[in-house]
Design an enzyme around this catalytic site. Structure first.
Site, PDB file in Angstrom:
ATOM      1  N   ASN A   1       0.836  -1.179   0.000  1.00 46.96           N
ATOM      2  CA  ASN A   1       0.000   0.000   0.000  1.00 46.96           C
ATOM      3  C   ASN A   1       0.885   1.248   0.000  1.00 46.96           C
ATOM      4  O   ASN A   1       1.964   1.272   0.585  1.00 46.96           O
ATOM      5  CB  ASN A   1      -0.995   0.009   1.172  1.00 46.96           C
TER       6      ASN A   1
ATOM      7  N   GLU B   1       0.262   5.292   0.648  1.00 47.56           N
ATOM      8  CA  GLU B   1      -0.682   6.324   1.069  1.00 47.56           C
ATOM      9  C   GLU B   1      -0.258   7.701   0.589  1.00 47.56           C
ATOM     10  O   GLU B   1       0.890   7.915   0.194  1.00 47.56           O
ATOM     11  CB  GLU B   1      -0.803   6.327   2.597  1.00 47.56           C
TER      12      GLU B   1
ATOM     13  N   CYS C   1      -3.924   0.620  -2.775  1.00 49.94           N
ATOM     14  CA  CYS C   1      -3.837  -0.591  -1.966  1.00 49.94           C
ATOM     15  C   CYS C   1      -2.797  -1.549  -2.547  1.00 49.94           C
ATOM     16  O   CYS C   1      -2.466  -1.503  -3.733  1.00 49.94           O
ATOM     17  CB  CYS C   1      -5.191  -1.297  -1.919  1.00 49.94           C
TER      18      CYS C   1
ATOM     19  N   GLU D   1      -3.078  -4.741  -3.167  1.00 54.58           N
ATOM     20  CA  GLU D   1      -3.635  -5.635  -4.176  1.00 54.58           C
ATOM     21  C   GLU D   1      -3.653  -4.973  -5.554  1.00 54.58           C
ATOM     22  O   GLU D   1      -3.264  -5.567  -6.556  1.00 54.58           O
ATOM     23  CB  GLU D   1      -5.063  -6.063  -3.812  1.00 54.58           C
TER      24      GLU D   1
ATOM     25  N   CYS E   1     -10.386  -4.429  -0.038  1.00 56.21           N
ATOM     26  CA  CYS E   1     -11.451  -3.424  -0.002  1.00 56.21           C
ATOM     27  C   CYS E   1     -12.353  -3.602  -1.226  1.00 56.21           C
ATOM     28  O   CYS E   1     -12.045  -4.366  -2.148  1.00 56.21           O
ATOM     29  CB  CYS E   1     -10.856  -2.015   0.043  1.00 56.21           C
TER      30      CYS E   1
ATOM     31  N   CYS F   1     -10.614  -2.888  -4.586  1.00 57.12           N
ATOM     32  CA  CYS F   1      -9.712  -3.971  -4.989  1.00 57.12           C
ATOM     33  C   CYS F   1     -10.480  -5.190  -5.475  1.00 57.12           C
ATOM     34  O   CYS F   1     -10.087  -5.838  -6.434  1.00 57.12           O
ATOM     35  CB  CYS F   1      -8.790  -4.350  -3.830  1.00 57.12           C
TER      36      CYS F   1
END
Length: 128
Positions: A40, A42, A51, A53, A87, A90
């Site tokens: 990830n 940010e 993210c 993934e 999430c 994703c």
């Protein structure tokens, strides 16, 4: 399975997460055996964050891969391990390239994990 989880654990160490402190690593296995990892990343504006993934999927797609077998995901704050679920964004990105039987491995370690299918995580995906 353990090898893929180990690669996700390694990818987690590269996470850039100064805001949440929640590090996530992912390892995406292509049908041909190639593995792409992601973490990830940010951003202070939050929306541009990405993210683990999706990082792995986008790396794979940018290298010409579009057939995927499974993904391993690990996460947690410093010193903690949790088995994160992808999430919603994703899940939708994975559904763009993977069929409902695609395996999602949510792990806390090489020996502790749960395997579910993408179809179980996203039973009514948006698609063409």
């Amino acid at each position: 399975m353990q090898k893929l989880i180990k690669q996700a654990i390694s990818a987690r160490s590269h996470a850039y997460c100064p805001y949440s402190g929640f590090q996530v690593g992912a390892a995406l296995e292509c049908e041909d055996g190639t593995v792409f990892t992601g973490c990830n990343v940010e951003n202070a504006a939050y929306g541009p964050s990405n993210c683990a993934e999706r990082t792995a999927v986008f790396k794979a797609v940018s290298e010409g891969h579009r057939s995927f077998k499974r993904i391993a995901i690990v996460g947690g704050h410093e010193g903690e391990n949790v088995a994160p679920t992808p999430c919603g964004v994703c899940r939708q990105v994975l559904s763009e390239f993977c069929d409902p039987s695609f395996e999602v491995i949510m792990a806390t370690g090489e020996e502790e994990y749960e395997v579910v299918t993408l179809g179980e995580l996203l039973p009514r995906s948006f698609s063409l």
